[in-house]
Design a protein around this motif. Structure first.
Motif, PDB file in Angstrom:
ATOM      1  N   LYS A 222      58.727  50.279  31.559  1.00 27.05           N
ATOM      2  CA  LYS A 222      57.754  50.249  32.646  1.00 27.05           C
ATOM      3  C   LYS A 222      56.364  50.074  32.070  1.00 27.05           C
ATOM      4  O   LYS A 222      55.956  50.816  31.170  1.00 27.05           O
ATOM      5  CB  LYS A 222      57.819  51.524  33.486  1.00 27.05           C
ATOM      6  N   THR A 224      52.355  50.135  32.808  1.00 22.27           N
ATOM      7  CA  THR A 224      51.367  50.690  33.730  1.00 22.27           C
ATOM      8  C   THR A 224      49.958  50.478  33.193  1.00 22.27           C
ATOM      9  O   THR A 224      49.757  50.267  32.000  1.00 22.27           O
ATOM     10  CB  THR A 224      51.604  52.206  33.936  1.00 22.27           C
ATOM     11  N   LEU A 229      49.562  52.979  37.692  1.00 26.75           N
ATOM     12  CA  LEU A 229      50.298  52.075  38.570  1.00 26.75           C
ATOM     13  C   LEU A 229      50.947  50.956  37.766  1.00 26.75           C
ATOM     14  O   LEU A 229      50.404  50.498  36.761  1.00 26.75           O
ATOM     15  CB  LEU A 229      49.373  51.481  39.641  1.00 26.75           C
ATOM     16  N   GLY A 230      52.134  50.514  38.226  1.00 25.50           N
ATOM     17  CA  GLY A 230      52.837  49.449  37.542  1.00 25.50           C
ATOM     18  C   GLY A 230      52.122  48.113  37.678  1.00 25.50           C
ATOM     19  O   GLY A 230      51.529  47.813  38.723  1.00 25.50           O
ATOM     20  N   VAL A 231      52.154  47.312  36.632  1.00 30.15           N
ATOM     21  CA  VAL A 231      51.513  45.999  36.630  1.00 30.15           C
ATOM     22  C   VAL A 231      52.527  44.948  36.178  1.00 30.15           C
ATOM     23  O   VAL A 231      53.433  45.235  35.392  1.00 30.15           O
ATOM     24  CB  VAL A 231      50.272  45.960  35.713  1.00 30.15           C
ATOM     25  N   HIS A 232      52.359  43.729  36.673  1.00 27.68           N
ATOM     26  CA  HIS A 232      53.237  42.638  36.270  1.00 27.68           C
ATOM     27  C   HIS A 232      52.913  42.233  34.832  1.00 27.68           C
ATOM     28  O   HIS A 232      51.749  42.127  34.446  1.00 27.68           O
ATOM     29  CB  HIS A 232      53.046  41.440  37.201  1.00 27.68           C
ATOM     30  N   THR A 246      58.638  41.603  34.164  1.00 26.71           N
ATOM     31  CA  THR A 246      58.842  42.753  35.045  1.00 26.71           C
ATOM     32  C   THR A 246      59.354  42.263  36.400  1.00 26.71           C
ATOM     33  O   THR A 246      58.986  41.187  36.873  1.00 26.71           O
ATOM     34  CB  THR A 246      57.532  43.522  35.228  1.00 26.71           C
ATOM     35  N   HIS A 248      59.756  44.620  39.263  1.00 25.40           N
ATOM     36  CA  HIS A 248      59.251  45.388  40.402  1.00 25.40           C
ATOM     37  C   HIS A 248      58.372  46.519  39.897  1.00 25.40           C
ATOM     38  O   HIS A 248      58.794  47.330  39.070  1.00 25.40           O
ATOM     39  CB  HIS A 248      60.424  45.946  41.212  1.00 25.40           C
ATOM     40  N   ASP A 249      57.115  46.571  40.368  1.00 25.05           N
ATOM     41  CA  ASP A 249      56.189  47.657  40.020  1.00 25.05           C
ATOM     42  C   ASP A 249      56.120  47.907  38.519  1.00 25.05           C
ATOM     43  O   ASP A 249      56.136  49.057  38.060  1.00 25.05           O
ATOM     44  CB  ASP A 249      56.587  48.939  40.737  1.00 25.05           C
ATOM     45  N   GLY A 250      56.068  46.834  37.719  1.00 27.58           N
ATOM     46  CA  GLY A 250      55.926  46.966  36.272  1.00 27.58           C
ATOM     47  C   GLY A 250      57.203  47.316  35.548  1.00 27.58           C
ATOM     48  O   GLY A 250      57.167  47.598  34.344  1.00 27.58           O
ATOM     49  N   HIS A 443      57.314  60.415  39.721  1.00 33.47           N
ATOM     50  CA  HIS A 443      57.116  59.559  40.885  1.00 33.47           C
ATOM     51  C   HIS A 443      58.104  58.406  40.866  1.00 33.47           C
ATOM     52  O   HIS A 443      58.342  57.793  39.826  1.00 33.47           O
ATOM     53  CB  HIS A 443      55.682  59.018  40.900  1.00 33.47           C
ATOM     54  N   ALA A 445      58.833  54.722  42.276  1.00 33.11           N
ATOM     55  CA  ALA A 445      58.158  53.596  42.940  1.00 33.11           C
ATOM     56  C   ALA A 445      59.019  53.081  44.078  1.00 33.11           C
ATOM     57  O   ALA A 445      60.237  52.997  43.947  1.00 33.11           O
ATOM     58  CB  ALA A 445      57.881  52.500  41.916  1.00 33.11           C
TER      59      ALA A 445
END
Length: 445
Positions: A222, A224, A229-232, A246, A248-250, A443, A445
């Motif tokens: 993952k 972030t 927050l996740g990043v492409h 990625t 989804h959501d990083g 958390h 996503a």
């Protein structure tokens, strides 16, 4: 269809026979493995696990308002009515101080309550300065039963709310932007300082829990940013021309076979590019791979280092903390493939654990099982008109149907709020919380 009580009976009979009859070493090893599987049932008998979910009437509040909620309390294993009869609900201040605690009676697995955001000081104090709302900030609501206190804090239901300052002009909730006044001096004393994340961060999660030298593993990752927050991004293994993106959501995954030296990957986003070291691989161990063959079958692959050839291991499959299946495995050529029938196993987070007769865990894996046999009820809401004037009477028609489309009676909660209110990024609900989020840390996503 599997049944925990039947498994407990079978395990008890086998263990009783093991004490009365002389058995060879291999049989003794299998009995030891079954003992650990049977301990899962014993643990659940002594320490029943329960879950709590609170449905709130809003996603944020203003100082002086009241937090209304409905509580759902269930047994963790079957989501049926719990043993507990008292629910504790705490309101925690932004500085971590317990402001209020309610003790609610649990009836049919449900309870109702409210938490006024008002300073409940002594009557003498209220007479001098009047009734005051709590100052703005981020408040936490925690809910739990006595049984839940036997486990870590992750088992306790927790939700954090933003409480805003009242508008200067009474009733001007939409003319003025909501404001939170943070008292940084108090927060600095109450909250421990945490390390600031970098602009680009990556976490790696090998399937089964770890990497083993010379064994191919799937590695989830993952990416972030500094806000968490996740990043492409694009991820490439150094020394290889393969690029993984990625999804989804990083988050994404790749396959990797570690060598003698520690590997690394390069992560590239629109703004930056950095190199990260992969987790260090182990010289001896087992790699676990899990894949779905069809809706009701699961393939579990074990690939271990040569020193595990001929080893007797055990595989347990649990769902919601209850034992669903147990398989003794003797590794041949340090490899094994097991097919597990998932028919009859309830929906939720399942856990596969690979261990030996000493209780040493070599690999473990969580996955979500989506049941094909359970049909969830549907609640439909219709109104008598498409739009209404201010303060006009609204008529609602609610129809509750089971999975087969037949109506049935049950209790439920209904919260009505203005869609212009403060939005929330938290999208969990009763079903996703009890079946997914409550069994995993962090958390989702």
């Amino acid at each position: 269809m599997r049944h925990p009580i039947l498994y407990r009976a079978v395990i008890s009979i086998v263990l009783a026979a093991a004490w009365t009859l002389p058995v060879p070493a291999q049989q003794a090893s299998m009995d030891s493995l079954m003992t650990f599987a049977g301990n899962i049932h014993m643990f659940n008998q002594v320490f029943p696990q329960e879950k709590v979910y609170l449905q709130f009437d809003n996603t944020s509040y203003y100082s002086g308002e009241t937090i209304w909620f409905k509580a759902f309390v269930v047994s963790a294993s079957n989501l049926d009515r719990p043993q507990s009869r008292v629910l504790y609900v705490d309101l925690i201040s932004p500085t971590g101080v317990l402001l209020k605690q309610q003790k609610l009676k649990i009836t049919a697995g449900q309870a109702d309550g409210s938490l006024p955001l008002i300073d409940g000081s002594t009557s003498q104090a209220r007479e001098k300065r009047g009734v005051m709302g709590y100052p703005s900030g981020f408040y936490e609501v925690r809910a739990y039963t006595s049984f839940m206190q036997n486990f870590s804090e992750e088992a306790i239901f927790s939700r954090v709310f933003a409480v805003y300052e009242k508008p200067e002009k009474e009733g001007a909730f939409y003319e003025e932007s909501p404001v939170i006044k943070l008292r940084t001096a108090d927060l600095a004393q109450a909250r421990p300082k945490s390390q600031e994340p970098k602009k680009l961060n990556v976490s790696f999660h090998p399937e089964g829990g770890h990497l083993v030298t010379g064994k191919t593993s799937r590695v989830a990752f993952k990416v972030t940013d500094e806000t968490g927050l996740g990043v492409h991004a694009q991820v490439s293994l150094e020394g290889s021309d393969k690029i993984f993106e990625t999804l989804h959501d990083g988050m994404g995954s790749f396959t990797y076979t570690p060598g003698e030296s520690r590997g690394s990957v390069r992560v590239t986003t629109d703004n930056s590019s950095r190199s990260f070291s992969l987790p260090k691989s182990e010289e001896s161990g087992c790699v676990l791979s899990v894949s779905i063959l069809d809706n009701d079958s699961l393939r579990i692959g074990i690939d271990a280092t040569p020193d595990f050839d001929g080893a007797d291991l055990g595989i347990t499959l649990t769902c919601r903390g209850e034992l669903m299946d147990f398989k003794p495995v003797t590794l041949t050529g340090a490899q094994s493939v097991q097919i597990v029938d998932m028919h009859g196993i309830p929906e939720g987070v399942c856990h596969i654990c690979l261990f030996d007769r000493n209780g040493t865990i070599f690999a473990s894996r969580h996955f979500y099982h989506r049941s094909t046999t359970v049909r969830h009820p549907i609640l439909s809401v219709t109104t008598d008109k498409a739009s209404y004037k201010a303060f006009e009477k609204v008529s609602l028609s609610l129809d509750l149907m089971d999975g087969n489309g037949k109506p049935f009676r049950d209790r439920f909660c209904l919260a009505v709020r203005d869609t212009r209110g403060q939005a929330s990024a938290l999208e969990s609900d009763l079903r996703s919380d009890l079946l997914l989020a409550s069994d995993l840390r962090g958390h989702i996503a």
